[in-house]
Design a protein around this motif. Sequence first.
Motif, PDB file in Angstrom:
ATOM      1  N   ALA A 140       0.832  -1.204   0.000  1.00  0.00           N
ATOM      2  CA  ALA A 140       0.000   0.000   0.000  1.00  0.00           C
ATOM      3  C   ALA A 140       0.867   1.254   0.000  1.00  0.00           C
ATOM      4  O   ALA A 140       0.585   2.224  -0.716  1.00  0.00           O
ATOM      5  CB  ALA A 140      -0.928  -0.013   1.217  1.00  0.00           C
ATOM      6  N   ARG A 143       2.367   1.677  -3.505  1.00  0.00           N
ATOM      7  CA  ARG A 143       1.427   2.143  -4.524  1.00  0.00           C
ATOM      8  C   ARG A 143       0.996   3.597  -4.300  1.00  0.00           C
ATOM      9  O   ARG A 143       0.884   4.376  -5.246  1.00  0.00           O
ATOM     10  CB  ARG A 143       0.189   1.242  -4.536  1.00  0.00           C
ATOM     11  N   GLN A 144       0.728   3.971  -3.034  1.00  0.00           N
ATOM     12  CA  GLN A 144       0.112   5.266  -2.752  1.00  0.00           C
ATOM     13  C   GLN A 144       1.116   6.381  -2.501  1.00  0.00           C
ATOM     14  O   GLN A 144       0.779   7.553  -2.713  1.00  0.00           O
ATOM     15  CB  GLN A 144      -0.811   5.143  -1.540  1.00  0.00           C
ATOM     16  N   VAL A 145       2.306   6.036  -2.053  1.00  0.00           N
ATOM     17  CA  VAL A 145       3.265   7.066  -1.673  1.00  0.00           C
ATOM     18  C   VAL A 145       4.505   7.034  -2.555  1.00  0.00           C
ATOM     19  O   VAL A 145       4.861   8.032  -3.187  1.00  0.00           O
ATOM     20  CB  VAL A 145       3.658   6.929  -0.183  1.00  0.00           C
ATOM     21  N   ALA A 147       5.106   5.239  -5.366  1.00  0.00           N
ATOM     22  CA  ALA A 147       4.654   5.349  -6.758  1.00  0.00           C
ATOM     23  C   ALA A 147       5.766   5.097  -7.764  1.00  0.00           C
ATOM     24  O   ALA A 147       5.865   5.775  -8.788  1.00  0.00           O
ATOM     25  CB  ALA A 147       4.032   6.717  -7.001  1.00  0.00           C
ATOM     26  N   THR A 204      -3.739   4.721   6.491  1.00  0.00           N
ATOM     27  CA  THR A 204      -4.211   4.592   5.102  1.00  0.00           C
ATOM     28  C   THR A 204      -3.067   4.688   4.102  1.00  0.00           C
ATOM     29  O   THR A 204      -3.184   4.205   2.974  1.00  0.00           O
ATOM     30  CB  THR A 204      -5.247   5.682   4.792  1.00  0.00           C
ATOM     31  N   LEU A 205      -1.962   5.310   4.497  1.00  0.00           N
ATOM     32  CA  LEU A 205      -0.803   5.418   3.609  1.00  0.00           C
ATOM     33  C   LEU A 205       0.080   4.177   3.650  1.00  0.00           C
ATOM     34  O   LEU A 205       0.957   4.036   2.797  1.00  0.00           O
ATOM     35  CB  LEU A 205       0.033   6.648   3.978  1.00  0.00           C
ATOM     36  N   GLY A 206      -0.133   3.332   4.650  1.00  0.00           N
ATOM     37  CA  GLY A 206       0.607   2.082   4.682  1.00  0.00           C
ATOM     38  C   GLY A 206       1.674   1.972   5.745  1.00  0.00           C
ATOM     39  O   GLY A 206       2.435   1.008   5.756  1.00  0.00           O
TER      40      GLY A 206
END
Length: 337
Positions: A140, A143-145, A147, A204-206
């Motif tokens: 996560a 993917r989200q941070v 990238a 939520t950012l992992g």
Amino acid sequence: MSILSGQLRSVIEWSDPAPDLLFERWTEAGDEIKNASKLIVGPGQGCIFVYEGKVEGVFTEEGLYNLETANVPFWTNIKNALYKFESFHKAGLYFFRKADLLNQRWGTPAPITYVDPHYKFPVGVGAFGNFSFRIAEPAAFFRQVVAGAAVYPVRDIQKVLLSRITQPMSDYLANASFGYTEIDKHRNAIAAFCSSAVAPIFGTLGFQLLDFNIEGTRFDPATQERIGRISDMTAEAQALKALGIDYAQHQQLQAMRDMARNEGQGNPGMQMGMGMEMGKIFGQMMQQQTTPQTPTPAPPPADDPMEKLSRLKKMFEAGLINEQEYTAKKQEILSQL
């Protein structure tokens, strides 16, 4: 020969990572990983395997792993020769730091402003401290941070923290009704609130926020100036109280002295008039100090010259009267003995 030696490379590991890196992409000449290559994941490390644009595996335990891709040594080179040695089968390995990152520094980028509940003036306060965290959901976070960035340093996540900590802290100070003198006393409560407010966001950012601490606070220059004025006035009020003089009487004496100095320069008559007026004010003060405030059945006590002389000396030492006024009033009290 250099291409062939690269194709025969079969062991991949993250050696000597920089202490300020969270993620780093492993690369080699040609950006290829062969079939049946070996991946070594060291202590405190993890690795994400990206194959043809998709996350195919997350290695979170230290050890030796086999990697299987469609790239086969020598045969891949033959195909690459037709396409300027560009492989069809792109694979990437992203190493990440799995160990806890402790004592990471933070500080508010600008003062947080709220209204002091006691003095009703705006307070600008900044805070600084440390926090600890770990990557809890590598995929996560990737993917989200991250990238797909080649490197992702710790300072980038510090920026994320600072961008999200200011608002909860401002809301808490606005609703907590802490005076400026109480901020440091409640640092632990403020830190606990901020930690609970931002922890879900970082989840939520992992990654997981392990702790969040406020080490100290600092006021902006405008607030420091206001605090200085309040401190001076408070100290002066305490000194006047010890002399038995209220603040209004002190201001009256001070105003008369300023008028005598500024307007009566070179005019003996005006100076004498000012001196007589100050003498009246002083006499009223002395009368207030010796007159009982509440009626009692017993007769009022006689004036105590020693008490008057003592108060007179304190007023002279505090600068409320000059030496000439002190000497004249002292003689007046002594003449009544």
